[in-house]
Design an enzyme around this catalytic site. Structure first.
Site, PDB file in Angstrom:
ATOM      1  N   PHE A  28      -0.889   8.023 -61.700  1.00  0.00           N
ATOM      2  CA  PHE A  28      -1.483   6.838 -62.325  1.00  0.00           C
ATOM      3  C   PHE A  28      -2.786   6.507 -61.604  1.00  0.00           C
ATOM      4  O   PHE A  28      -2.909   6.754 -60.402  1.00  0.00           O
ATOM      5  CB  PHE A  28      -0.522   5.639 -62.239  1.00  0.00           C
ATOM      6  CG  PHE A  28       0.369   5.526 -63.433  1.00  0.00           C
ATOM      7  CD1 PHE A  28       1.358   6.462 -63.651  1.00  0.00           C
ATOM      8  CD2 PHE A  28       0.189   4.508 -64.356  1.00  0.00           C
ATOM      9  CE1 PHE A  28       2.174   6.387 -64.767  1.00  0.00           C
ATOM     10  CE2 PHE A  28       1.006   4.413 -65.474  1.00  0.00           C
ATOM     11  CZ  PHE A  28       1.996   5.353 -65.688  1.00  0.00           C
ATOM     12  N   LYS A  57       6.541 -10.128 -32.532  1.00  0.00           N
ATOM     13  CA  LYS A  57       5.527 -10.821 -33.328  1.00  0.00           C
ATOM     14  C   LYS A  57       4.216 -10.921 -32.546  1.00  0.00           C
ATOM     15  O   LYS A  57       4.224 -11.321 -31.368  1.00  0.00           O
ATOM     16  CB  LYS A  57       6.062 -12.219 -33.663  1.00  0.00           C
ATOM     17  CG  LYS A  57       5.312 -12.893 -34.762  1.00  0.00           C
ATOM     18  CD  LYS A  57       5.979 -14.220 -35.096  1.00  0.00           C
ATOM     19  CE  LYS A  57       4.976 -15.097 -35.814  1.00  0.00           C
ATOM     20  NZ  LYS A  57       5.356 -16.481 -35.797  1.00  0.00           N
ATOM     21  N   LYS A  74      -9.458  12.577 -60.191  1.00  0.00           N
ATOM     22  CA  LYS A  74      -8.150  12.533 -59.527  1.00  0.00           C
ATOM     23  C   LYS A  74      -7.258  13.698 -59.949  1.00  0.00           C
ATOM     24  O   LYS A  74      -6.484  14.240 -59.161  1.00  0.00           O
ATOM     25  CB  LYS A  74      -7.470  11.202 -59.873  1.00  0.00           C
ATOM     26  CG  LYS A  74      -6.722  10.588 -58.711  1.00  0.00           C
ATOM     27  CD  LYS A  74      -6.418   9.144 -58.941  1.00  0.00           C
ATOM     28  CE  LYS A  74      -7.588   8.247 -58.549  1.00  0.00           C
ATOM     29  NZ  LYS A  74      -7.259   6.827 -58.604  1.00  0.00           N
ATOM     30  N   ASN A  99       0.119  -4.821 -51.282  1.00  0.00           N
ATOM     31  CA  ASN A  99      -0.782  -5.101 -52.413  1.00  0.00           C
ATOM     32  C   ASN A  99      -0.002  -5.826 -53.496  1.00  0.00           C
ATOM     33  O   ASN A  99       1.205  -6.048 -53.360  1.00  0.00           O
ATOM     34  CB  ASN A  99      -1.416  -3.798 -52.924  1.00  0.00           C
ATOM     35  CG  ASN A  99      -0.361  -2.801 -53.363  1.00  0.00           C
ATOM     36  OD1 ASN A  99       0.321  -3.002 -54.343  1.00  0.00           O
ATOM     37  ND2 ASN A  99      -0.217  -1.716 -52.598  1.00  0.00           N
ATOM     38  N   PRO A 155       0.346   9.651 -46.036  1.00  0.00           N
ATOM     39  CA  PRO A 155       0.357  10.901 -46.812  1.00  0.00           C
ATOM     40  C   PRO A 155       0.197  10.586 -48.299  1.00  0.00           C
ATOM     41  O   PRO A 155       0.624   9.527 -48.758  1.00  0.00           O
ATOM     42  CB  PRO A 155       1.749  11.483 -46.517  1.00  0.00           C
ATOM     43  CG  PRO A 155       2.574  10.337 -46.051  1.00  0.00           C
ATOM     44  CD  PRO A 155       1.634   9.366 -45.415  1.00  0.00           C
ATOM     45  N   ASP A 156      -0.437  11.492 -49.021  1.00  0.00           N
ATOM     46  CA  ASP A 156      -0.543  11.335 -50.481  1.00  0.00           C
ATOM     47  C   ASP A 156       0.708  11.974 -51.087  1.00  0.00           C
ATOM     48  O   ASP A 156       0.830  13.202 -51.156  1.00  0.00           O
ATOM     49  CB  ASP A 156      -1.824  12.009 -50.988  1.00  0.00           C
ATOM     50  CG  ASP A 156      -2.071  11.668 -52.452  1.00  0.00           C
ATOM     51  OD1 ASP A 156      -1.109  11.697 -53.246  1.00  0.00           O
ATOM     52  OD2 ASP A 156      -3.225  11.358 -52.794  1.00  0.00           O
ATOM     53  N   ILE A 157       1.646  11.138 -51.476  1.00  0.00           N
ATOM     54  CA  ILE A 157       2.960  11.629 -51.932  1.00  0.00           C
ATOM     55  C   ILE A 157       2.799  12.511 -53.174  1.00  0.00           C
ATOM     56  O   ILE A 157       3.347  13.610 -53.256  1.00  0.00           O
ATOM     57  CB  ILE A 157       3.906  10.443 -52.220  1.00  0.00           C
ATOM     58  CG1 ILE A 157       4.061   9.585 -50.960  1.00  0.00           C
ATOM     59  CG2 ILE A 157       5.265  10.935 -52.713  1.00  0.00           C
ATOM     60  CD1 ILE A 157       4.722   8.239 -51.185  1.00  0.00           C
ATOM     61  N   ASP A 160      -3.045   3.096 -48.862  1.00  0.00           N
ATOM     62  CA  ASP A 160      -3.788   4.267 -48.378  1.00  0.00           C
ATOM     63  C   ASP A 160      -3.654   4.421 -46.866  1.00  0.00           C
ATOM     64  O   ASP A 160      -3.672   5.526 -46.350  1.00  0.00           O
ATOM     65  CB  ASP A 160      -5.265   4.137 -48.755  1.00  0.00           C
ATOM     66  CG  ASP A 160      -5.460   4.272 -50.263  1.00  0.00           C
ATOM     67  OD1 ASP A 160      -4.702   5.059 -50.868  1.00  0.00           O
ATOM     68  OD2 ASP A 160      -6.337   3.584 -50.824  1.00  0.00           O
TER      69      ASP A 160
HETATM   70  O1  C5P Z   1      -5.545   8.059 -54.764  1.00  0.00           O
HETATM   71  P1  C5P Z   1      -5.032   6.956 -55.624  1.00  0.00           P
HETATM   72  O2  C5P Z   1      -4.242   5.939 -54.853  1.00  0.00           O
HETATM   73  O3  C5P Z   1      -6.052   6.312 -56.487  1.00  0.00           O
HETATM   74  O4  C5P Z   1      -4.039   7.708 -56.629  1.00  0.00           O
HETATM   75  C1  C5P Z   1      -3.102   7.047 -57.398  1.00  0.00           C
HETATM   76  C2  C5P Z   1      -1.958   7.963 -57.747  1.00  0.00           C
HETATM   77  O5  C5P Z   1      -1.506   8.687 -56.609  1.00  0.00           O
HETATM   78  C3  C5P Z   1      -0.747   7.200 -58.192  1.00  0.00           C
HETATM   79  O6  C5P Z   1      -0.016   8.033 -59.049  1.00  0.00           O
HETATM   80  C4  C5P Z   1      -0.012   6.945 -56.886  1.00  0.00           C
HETATM   81  O7  C5P Z   1       1.372   6.688 -57.099  1.00  0.00           O
HETATM   82  C5  C5P Z   1      -0.244   8.248 -56.153  1.00  0.00           C
HETATM   83  N1  C5P Z   1      -0.338   8.100 -54.694  1.00  0.00           N
HETATM   84  C6  C5P Z   1       0.642   8.641 -53.874  1.00  0.00           C
HETATM   85  N2  C5P Z   1       0.538   8.540 -52.513  1.00  0.00           N
HETATM   86  C7  C5P Z   1      -0.516   7.921 -51.942  1.00  0.00           C
HETATM   87  C8  C5P Z   1      -1.508   7.360 -52.752  1.00  0.00           C
HETATM   88  C9  C5P Z   1      -1.385   7.457 -54.127  1.00  0.00           C
HETATM   89  O8  C5P Z   1       1.616   9.210 -54.379  1.00  0.00           O
HETATM   90  N3  C5P Z   1      -0.593   7.846 -50.635  1.00  0.00           N
END
Ligand code: C5P
Length: 396
Positions: free
Chosen positions: A323, A289, A337, A210, A305-307, A279
């Site tokens: 954020f 390639k 959120k 992105n 994973p959502d860190i 995501d």
């Molecule tokens: O779910 P969303 O991407 O909108 O959430 C944004 C927040 O979550 C940011 O703080 C981003 O750094 C964190 N995030 C994360 N891991 C992910 C997706 C988002 O830590 N896979």
């Protein structure tokens, strides 16, 4: 606004080739809004003439202890009297030795001895001179006397050698001087941050990413370090310089980012997720390639994973800040959120239009209410955020 705005800085220039960098420093200090008065040692004047410093600072340059331009003949007292700091750059081995022993036989050394304001030195010398036992003894002594030492750095030297002793670049000195004036709200705290985009490989040369520039995360890392925190910045692929006193770990994918965050978390007081983490990632990354074989290419994706949520779910979770870049209903999305990620603070900002820009506007969303940070450059916003986070840590 720079922390150097309206500060009076006395810049002492010693006799070293790094004096050419000090000319640039005068220009940068002026640009940051500081009033600069240059004190040139006899040696310093051999490298760059007073005319250069006078033109760049817009102020007279001082060299002589007996300068008759000072009505009371006390340049050594008056110059430092209402200064915010004296910075000696370059500080030669000889200058450090004389400072350590309290010599006062020229304007610069006398000014330093007679001062009541903070003194900072930026050493610059050949690596053997720097490593020599007398210089190391002198540096230890002046540190013990309360003098701040910026640098030196390692690298190519004017003498043709490579090693420790190179004066910091003008931009680095500016950043450190600015940090010198930042209140140490996070002293003794450890902060881990993520910044930038992630890159999820499809094959050895292509991937999903992105347009996050990393600017907000880097500004925040810098503001935390300047506020006295130990800072680990886990960064996706961006081309930004590492802020002073920040430990950066470079990663590519979300999985790498997660591993690096978890490896850095031990002892952390704060975790700030600024990264725009992808995501989804391709279910598999091709070893070679991908070839153009069909009209349509389907790529199977799997969630990353959502860190932030994972860090927040730990039993020993630090204070977690997320954020949220939203193009509409900014606060409402951020509030959702807050609950979904289980964090006490989400910083909502106008995105993705802000990606890559140098300014932004934010709303800090917490269970207790919202705090609006009006449009400003990202470093100013970062400083305001640091103050807000420090308040919450102190209240805990
Ligand atoms: O779910 P969303 O991407 O909108 O959430 C944004 C927040 O979550 C940011 O703080 C981003 O750094 C964190 N995030 C994360 N891991 C992910 C997706 C988002 O830590 N896979």
């Amino acid at each position: 606004m720079s922390m150097l705005s309206n500060r009076k800085i006395v810049l002492g220039v010693g006799g070293g080739i790094a004096a050419y960098k000090s000319a640039e420093l005068v220009r940068l200090l002026g640009k940051a809004g500081a009033e600069v008065h240059v004190v040139l040692s006899e040696g310093g004047a051999r490298f760059v003439t007073p005319v250069t410093y006078q033109a760049l600072s817009g102020n007279p340059v001082w060299s002589d202890l007996w300068d008759a331009r000072m009505p009371n003949h006390m340049a050594h007292i008056d110059l430092g009297r209402d200064a915010d700091a004296i910075l000696v750059a370059p500080a030669t081995a000889d200058f450090l030795a004389r400072l350590a022993h309290g010599h006062a036989d020229d304007l610069l050394s006398t000014l330093c001895l007679a001062r009541a304001v903070p003194l900072i030195v930026a050493p610059a010398m050949n690596r053997q001179m720097w490593e020599s036992p007398p210089t190391q003894r002198n540096v230890a002594q002046i540190r013990a006397d309360g003098v701040a030492v910026f640098g030196p750095a390692a690298g190519d030297q004017a003498c043709g050698e490579v090693g420790m002793g190179r004066m910091l670049e003008a931009e680095e000195l500016l950043e450190r001087l600015e940090g010198f004036f930042v209140p140490k709200l996070l002293a003794g705290r450890k902060v881990v941050l993520t910044a930038g985009p992630t890159f999820e490989a499809l094959d050895p040369v292509r991937g999903i990413t992105n347009v996050s520039s990393g600017k907000m995360g880097y500004a925040l890392a810098r503001a935390c370090a300047q506020a006295g925190a130990e800072v680990v910045l886990v960064s996706g692929p961006v081309s930004l310089p590492v802020p002073a006193d920040v430990k950066r770990t470079s990663v590519t994918s979300a999985l790498e980012m997660r591993d690096a965050v978890f490896a850095a978390l031990h002892g952390a007081d704060v975790f700030i997720g600024v990264a725009a983490v992808a995501d989804y990632r391709p279910l598999a990354s091709a070893e070679h390639k991908l070839k153009k074989t069909a009209d349509t290419l389907n790529i199977a994706l799997t969630p990353n994973p959502d860190i932030l949520a994972e860090v927040a779910a730990r039993a020993d979770a630090p204070f977690c800040v997320g954020f949220a870049a939203e193009s509409r209903d900014m606060v409402q999305h951020a509030r959702e959120k807050l609950a979904r990620k289980g964090v006490p603070m989400i910083v909502a900002n106008l995105g993705p239009a802000t990606f890559g820009r140098d300014d932004n506007e934010c709303v800090i969303v917490e269970n207790s209410g919202d705090t609006t940070l009006p449009r400003a450059d990202k470093l100013t916003l970062a400083r305001a955020l640091v103050a807000h986070i420090a308040d919450r840590l102190n209240a805990a």
